[in-house]
Design a protein around this motif. Structure first.
Motif, PDB file in Angstrom:
ATOM      1  N   LEU A 100      -3.144   1.687  -5.995  1.00  0.00           N
ATOM      2  CA  LEU A 100      -2.729   0.334  -6.362  1.00  0.00           C
ATOM      3  C   LEU A 100      -3.107  -0.009  -7.795  1.00  0.00           C
ATOM      4  O   LEU A 100      -2.289  -0.511  -8.570  1.00  0.00           O
ATOM      5  N   GLY A 128      -6.509   4.991  -1.653  1.00  0.00           N
ATOM      6  CA  GLY A 128      -5.571   3.890  -1.505  1.00  0.00           C
ATOM      7  C   GLY A 128      -5.733   2.821  -2.564  1.00  0.00           C
ATOM      8  O   GLY A 128      -4.751   2.286  -3.089  1.00  0.00           O
ATOM      9  N   VAL A 145      -6.358  -6.952  -6.072  1.00  0.00           N
ATOM     10  CA  VAL A 145      -6.291  -6.326  -4.749  1.00  0.00           C
ATOM     11  C   VAL A 145      -7.346  -6.967  -3.856  1.00  0.00           C
ATOM     12  O   VAL A 145      -8.543  -6.915  -4.160  1.00  0.00           O
ATOM     13  N   ASN A 194       0.867  -1.173   0.000  1.00  0.00           N
ATOM     14  CA  ASN A 194       0.000   0.000   0.000  1.00  0.00           C
ATOM     15  C   ASN A 194       0.902   1.222   0.000  1.00  0.00           C
ATOM     16  O   ASN A 194       2.132   1.089   0.031  1.00  0.00           O
ATOM     17  N   TYR A 195       0.341   2.410  -0.037  1.00  0.00           N
ATOM     18  CA  TYR A 195       1.209   3.571  -0.206  1.00  0.00           C
ATOM     19  C   TYR A 195       2.071   3.878   1.015  1.00  0.00           C
ATOM     20  O   TYR A 195       3.052   4.614   0.917  1.00  0.00           O
ATOM     21  N   SER A 238      -9.643  -7.381  -0.567  1.00  0.00           N
ATOM     22  CA  SER A 238     -10.261  -6.542   0.460  1.00  0.00           C
ATOM     23  C   SER A 238     -11.139  -7.415   1.343  1.00  0.00           C
ATOM     24  O   SER A 238     -11.950  -8.199   0.839  1.00  0.00           O
ATOM     25  N   PRO A 291      -4.285  -3.734   1.487  1.00  0.00           N
ATOM     26  CA  PRO A 291      -4.170  -2.543   0.630  1.00  0.00           C
ATOM     27  C   PRO A 291      -4.430  -1.243   1.379  1.00  0.00           C
ATOM     28  O   PRO A 291      -3.976  -0.179   0.948  1.00  0.00           O
ATOM     29  N   LEU A 292      -5.137  -1.345   2.514  1.00  0.00           N
ATOM     30  CA  LEU A 292      -5.437  -0.157   3.325  1.00  0.00           C
ATOM     31  C   LEU A 292      -4.927  -0.336   4.743  1.00  0.00           C
ATOM     32  O   LEU A 292      -5.432   0.272   5.684  1.00  0.00           O
ATOM     33  N   ARG A 293      -3.928  -1.200   4.902  1.00  0.00           N
ATOM     34  CA  ARG A 293      -3.307  -1.489   6.203  1.00  0.00           C
ATOM     35  C   ARG A 293      -4.367  -1.809   7.260  1.00  0.00           C
ATOM     36  O   ARG A 293      -4.355  -1.250   8.364  1.00  0.00           O
TER      37      ARG A 293
END
Length: 392
Positions: A236, A232, A245, A174-175, A247, A202-204
């Motif tokens: 990706l 976010g 990705v 993730n970023y 979720s 992907p969004l911690r």
């Protein structure tokens, strides 16, 4: 829904359904709720469902839903071998057969070695004869593609990536994790080998949804109309190296939002304005950092094997997210379970790292503080016990 292709040209929905976080009623999964969500996801084009042997009740729930609704052939099942528990080829085969039974299927589309942190784990499995076992399972059709999920640093990821002819891999990305874990370098290296990359966290785990006040203001005033989750996810999906990705969607609202984004986002959509927004958000998130480490790795390699940027990454993260958020556990797992853990306690204060640090960080002193915070006594004991158990 938009799709991307796996190694063999099969279309994979770029949004995958992570089945670890099904809603529970007490200690049991809420089957009816999970069923509604899974069937809605399938109807909207999601075709990749990720579970694992270790996710309590998840395989059984997914398998029952797919069988009872006659939709097994519409989806790809990804599940995982708890390799850290395996002591023989017989145990591996028994566990796999149990997973097929739980999932009510005769094959797994994407089968992963779960939670590699070190190449030695794959080498141990090889000593049991797992390569021939994989070949046999593929020949009989019970495993379609083989891969691994990973928690650790980029260097070790690359070693594992090159140790076998993998069909796919799964990494945390993730970023905020762009230069940690497998990182952007690892994601690109996999793509260059033609190996699809599935993304977890992907969004911690929601941390990049619950942004600080200042970051929420930047997002609101950016004019993009993006929610924190959308920012976010689009970051990706802007990368062509990303295949799917995952979720952990456990509400219809979350599911519909992610499906909407996944039906629109594509590589190349991100503009310089979007990237500048990401940088501003990251800067605000990192205001609570303890060390100004950029992860450039100029300090490496350490003569004693200390993972300097890795230590500082988790030290900073613990203060960004809070001490009670599980960062210590993440550090213990990702660093502590490697064959040669790069703990700061191995530092002999030679000072070589400091002569190469562009940020002029007092690395030796900060390593001592980081190690004290990241590994209080209960964690030191827990890591020692886990390492001993895994070495048996």
């Amino acid at each position: 829904m938009r799709y991307r292709k796996d190694r063999y040209g099969n279309e994979i929905s770029q949004l995958g359904f992570g089945c670890m976080r099904f809603t529970k009623k007490g200690t049991q999964i809420d089957y009816e709720k999970a069923e509604r969500e899974i069937l809605h996801a399938i109807e909207c084009g999601v075709n990749y469902f990720d579970t694992a042997y270790a996710y309590m009740g998840s395989e059984e729930c997914l398998g029952r839903i797919l069988e009872e609704n006659g939709v097994r052939d519409k989806v790809n099942i990804a599940t995982k071998l708890p390799q850290y528990l395996m002591k023989s080829l017989k145990a591996i085969d028994k566990t796999f057969r149990e997973e097929l039974s739980r999932l009510r299927t005769d094959h797994v589309d994407y089968y992963l070695m779960h939670m590699f942190t070190d190449l030695s784990e794959w080498e141990r499995l090889r000593s049991y004869g797992i390569e021939q076992w994989i070949s046999d399972r593929k020949a009989e059709g019970s495993i379609r593609q083989i891969g691994f999920s990973y928690h650790g640093d980029t260097e070790m990821f690359l070693r594992i990536l090159n140790a076998y002819d993998w069909d796919f891999c799964q990494v945390q990305y993730n970023y905020l994790d762009e230069t940690s874990q497998a990182g952007r370098d690892g994601v690109r290296a996999a793509a260059e080998k033609g190996i699809p990359v599935m993304i977890m966290e992907p969004l911690r785990g929601g941390k990049l949804v619950n942004l600080p006040v200042g970051a929420r203001r930047e997002l609101r005033e950016s004019g993009t109309g993006f929610s924190a989750a959308e920012l976010g996810l689009r970051w990706l999906w802007d990368q062509s190296e990303v295949t799917c990705v995952l979720s952990g969607m456990n509400s219809m609202e979350m599911l519909d939002e992610n499906i909407r984004i996944a039906s629109d986002a594509a590589p190349g959509d991100f503009t310089d304005t979007h990237r500048a927004l990401i940088e501003r958000v990251i800067r605000i998130i990192r205001e609570k950092e303890k060390v100004g480490c950029t992860g450039c790795r100029y300090c490496m390699p350490c003569p004693k094997g200390v993972d300097i940027p890795g230590t500082f990454y988790y030290y900073n993260l613990m203060y960004i997210e809070g001490k009670k958020t599980g960062v210590r556990f993440e550090y213990a797992r990702n660093v502590g379970l490697q064959k040669d853990p790069g703990f700061a306690s191995a530092c002999v204060r030679c000072g070589k790292c400091e002569t190469h640090c562009p940020q002029h960080i007092s690395i030796r002193e900060m390593l001592k503080k980081a190690d004290r915070d990241l590994r209080p006594l209960p964690y030191r004991i827990g890591i020692a016990v886990a390492r001993k158990a895994m070495s048996r």
